[in-house]
Design a protein around this motif. Structure first.
Motif, PDB file in Angstrom:
ATOM      1  N   TYR A   1       4.543  -4.415 -10.231  1.00 56.81           N
ATOM      2  CA  TYR A   1       3.912  -2.942 -10.506  1.00 56.81           C
ATOM      3  C   TYR A   1       4.711  -2.002  -9.614  1.00 56.81           C
ATOM      4  O   TYR A   1       4.628  -0.711  -9.632  1.00 56.81           O
TER       5      TYR A   1
ATOM      6  N   VAL B   1       1.422  -4.434  -2.125  1.00 63.03           N
ATOM      7  CA  VAL B   1       0.289  -3.769  -1.418  1.00 63.03           C
ATOM      8  C   VAL B   1      -0.154  -4.551  -0.160  1.00 63.03           C
ATOM      9  O   VAL B   1       0.535  -5.771  -0.023  1.00 63.03           O
TER      10      VAL B   1
ATOM     11  N   CYS C   1      -5.407  -1.221  -1.624  1.00 60.34           N
ATOM     12  CA  CYS C   1      -5.700  -1.984  -2.869  1.00 60.34           C
ATOM     13  C   CYS C   1      -7.279  -1.475  -3.070  1.00 60.34           C
ATOM     14  O   CYS C   1      -8.070  -1.934  -2.590  1.00 60.34           O
ATOM     15  N   SER C   2      -7.736  -0.692  -4.347  1.00 62.99           N
ATOM     16  CA  SER C   2      -9.077  -0.224  -4.348  1.00 62.99           C
ATOM     17  C   SER C   2      -9.790  -1.487  -4.534  1.00 62.99           C
ATOM     18  O   SER C   2     -11.102  -1.502  -4.084  1.00 62.99           O
ATOM     19  N   LEU C   3      -9.468  -2.533  -5.257  1.00 64.24           N
ATOM     20  CA  LEU C   3     -10.081  -3.835  -5.566  1.00 64.24           C
ATOM     21  C   LEU C   3     -10.382  -4.389  -4.128  1.00 64.24           C
ATOM     22  O   LEU C   3     -11.500  -4.861  -3.844  1.00 64.24           O
TER      23      LEU C   3
ATOM     24  N   ASN D   1      -6.758 -10.689  -4.270  1.00 68.18           N
ATOM     25  CA  ASN D   1      -7.012  -9.331  -3.803  1.00 68.18           C
ATOM     26  C   ASN D   1      -7.983  -8.898  -3.074  1.00 68.18           C
ATOM     27  O   ASN D   1      -9.000  -8.527  -3.258  1.00 68.18           O
TER      28      ASN D   1
ATOM     29  N   CYS E   1     -10.931  -2.522  -9.749  1.00 65.45           N
ATOM     30  CA  CYS E   1      -9.721  -2.222  -9.674  1.00 65.45           C
ATOM     31  C   CYS E   1      -9.725  -0.859 -10.385  1.00 65.45           C
ATOM     32  O   CYS E   1      -9.819  -0.870 -11.610  1.00 65.45           O
ATOM     33  N   HIS E   2      -9.347   0.249  -9.517  1.00 67.96           N
ATOM     34  CA  HIS E   2      -9.424   1.793 -10.133  1.00 67.96           C
ATOM     35  C   HIS E   2      -8.415   1.878 -11.246  1.00 67.96           C
ATOM     36  O   HIS E   2      -8.694   2.706 -12.405  1.00 67.96           O
ATOM     37  N   VAL E   3      -7.394   1.092 -11.443  1.00 68.06           N
ATOM     38  CA  VAL E   3      -6.457   1.210 -12.454  1.00 68.06           C
ATOM     39  C   VAL E   3      -6.921   0.587 -13.679  1.00 68.06           C
ATOM     40  O   VAL E   3      -6.989   1.303 -14.707  1.00 68.06           O
ATOM     41  N   HIS E   4      -7.244  -0.774 -13.556  1.00 70.07           N
ATOM     42  CA  HIS E   4      -7.625  -1.370 -14.521  1.00 70.07           C
ATOM     43  C   HIS E   4      -8.992  -1.127 -15.205  1.00 70.07           C
ATOM     44  O   HIS E   4      -9.308  -1.136 -16.457  1.00 70.07           O
TER      45      HIS E   4
ATOM     46  N   GLU F   1      -8.362  -7.808 -15.505  1.00 72.59           N
ATOM     47  CA  GLU F   1      -9.120  -6.990 -14.492  1.00 72.59           C
ATOM     48  C   GLU F   1      -9.362  -5.608 -15.430  1.00 72.59           C
ATOM     49  O   GLU F   1     -10.300  -4.956 -14.760  1.00 72.59           O
TER      50      GLU F   1
ATOM     51  N   CYS G   1      -0.504   2.452 -10.481  1.00 74.56           N
ATOM     52  CA  CYS G   1      -1.261   2.031  -9.254  1.00 74.56           C
ATOM     53  C   CYS G   1      -0.604   2.856  -8.219  1.00 74.56           C
ATOM     54  O   CYS G   1       0.494   2.567  -7.933  1.00 74.56           O
TER      55      CYS G   1
ATOM     56  N   PHE H   1      -1.186   3.012  -5.268  1.00 74.19           N
ATOM     57  CA  PHE H   1      -0.686   2.338  -3.711  1.00 74.19           C
ATOM     58  C   PHE H   1       0.489   1.528  -3.961  1.00 74.19           C
ATOM     59  O   PHE H   1       1.466   1.475  -3.156  1.00 74.19           O
ATOM     60  N   MET H   2       0.573   0.994  -5.141  1.00 74.42           N
ATOM     61  CA  MET H   2       2.198   0.337  -5.365  1.00 74.42           C
ATOM     62  C   MET H   2       3.135   1.173  -5.558  1.00 74.42           C
ATOM     63  O   MET H   2       4.208   0.831  -5.005  1.00 74.42           O
TER      64      MET H   2
HETATM   65 FE1  SF4 Z   1      -5.081  -3.292  -6.230  1.00 72.31          FE
HETATM   66 FE2  SF4 Z   1      -3.246  -1.654  -7.527  1.00 72.31          FE
HETATM   67 FE3  SF4 Z   1      -3.475  -4.194  -8.429  1.00 72.31          FE
HETATM   68 FE4  SF4 Z   1      -5.356  -2.180  -8.968  1.00 72.31          FE
HETATM   69  S1  SF4 Z   1      -3.425  -2.359  -9.603  1.00 72.31           S
HETATM   70  S2  SF4 Z   1      -5.819  -4.505  -8.178  1.00 72.31           S
HETATM   71  S3  SF4 Z   1      -5.427  -1.206  -6.941  1.00 72.31           S
HETATM   72  S4  SF4 Z   1      -3.018  -3.601  -6.390  1.00 72.31           S
END
Ligand code: SF4
Ligand code: 13P
Length: 319
Positions: A36, A71, A96-98, A124, A182-185, A210, A276, A278-279
């Protein structure tokens, strides 16, 4: 133009890549990057992988310094497995939001309320949550590890609820699930994928576990980033709708230049972003700076690390 030259497409990025190459040799460092990461970070990495492959690679490397372009929990996992190495992360605030959806104090209460359960945690998670865990898993090995346990074993699975539901559905287990995401998935839209399928009827749908259950149900393939890549490599379709973080498209396009990969949009109309954040905090400049300065360094409390290493090693033995 090859994918590396395409990614390093400005004089500034090229100059940074050259500096990183020199510093890497000087410091005896290896650069690892998750799929990512930004294209230019993947382009200069010695090793690119999903979270399972990154953990395995960290365990095997002889390098003195590991630069983890990913992350924070990925850096922690590397440090727990290799306490004698220096593990650097180019931006220490890449969280990581997760992982954040599972507070160790709350998780400990949950675990103690179900003391007859085996605790399985997704990679995670923070080191503190891993220290409360019996076996760590990634999306690449969760099914295999759950299936290796006796059928009547009572299991807690955390923190990702969507991944837990997926593993329950494919294994027929009834694991007790922590309600994290996870806020992205979690924000990919079923309707958007249906609309894309109308425009691209021949495209196959690749979904990370996810993502929510309805998306898993319409997928041609559900899998970790590495599993989705393997599928795209060996499958005969020409087009794919990719329902995960869009950084994976760099490697998919590099490995299968003759195929078309279409990133799926997110649901929230305010935020169409499938990245993401964070990534994406890791930039080439930060990679150069952290190699040059030996900072930020990942540190894990030795007492927590001593407890967290056991479930990670168990994962590596079982997968
Ligand atoms: Fe964590 Fe980002 Fe992966 Fe979502 S996409 S689980 S926030 S590292
Ligand atoms: P993978 O285990 O597929 O690399 O996924 C890690 C991750 O953070 C997914 O959001």
């Amino acid at each position: 133009m090859d994918s590396k030259s395409k990614a390093l497409n400005t004089p500034e990025l090229k100059a940074l890549a050259e500096e990183i190459e020199v510093l890497k040799k000087e410091k005896n460092a290896v650069i690892m990057a998750h799929y990512y990461q930004r294209d230019e970070v993947q382009a200069i990495a010695d090793f690119i992988g999903d979270s399972l492959a990154l953990a395995r690679m960290a365990e095997k490397t002889d390098a003195k310094v590991i630069v983890m372009c990913g992350v924070h929990f990925m850096g922690e996992t590397a440090k727990i497995l290799c306490p004698d190495r220096t593990v650097l992360i180019p931006d220490a605030s890449a969280g990581c939001s997760l992982a954040d959806s599972c507070d160790p104090v709350e998780f400990e209460k949950f675990v103690s309320q179900h003391s007859d359960h085996t605790v399985i945690s997704y990679v995670n998670t923070s080191a503190a949550v891993k220290a409360l865990t019996d076996i760590v898993v990634t999306s690449g090995n969760a099914r295999k590890i759950v299936e290796s346990l006796p059928e009547d074993e009572k299991i807690i699975f955390g923190p990702d609820h969507n991944l837990g539901e997926y593993i329950n559905s494919v294994t027929g287990r009834s694991m007790l699930l922590w309600n994290g995401a996870c806020h992205v998935h979690d924000r990919f839209s079923l309707q958007a994928i249906i609309d894309m399928k109308k425009e691209h009827p021949g495209a196959k749908v690749l979904v990370h576990p996810e993502c929510r259950r309805p998306l898993q149900l319409i997928a041609d393939k559900v899998g970790s980033t590495a599993a989705l890549l393997d599928f795209a490599r060996s499958d005969s379709a020409k087009e794919y709708i990719v329902v995960t973080e869009s950084g994976i498209l760099f490697e998919m396009r590099r490995e299968c230049p003759e195929k078309t990969f279409l990133p799926a949009p997110a649901e929230d109309s305010e935020c169409q972003c499938n990245e993401c954040d964070f990534m994406k905090m890791i930039t080439l400049r930060k990679v150069r700076d952290c190699l040059r300065d030996g900072y930020p360094e990942i540190k894990v409390d030795p007492e927590i690390a001593a407890k967290a290493v056991r479930p990670i090693e168990r994962m590596l033995e079982l997968s």
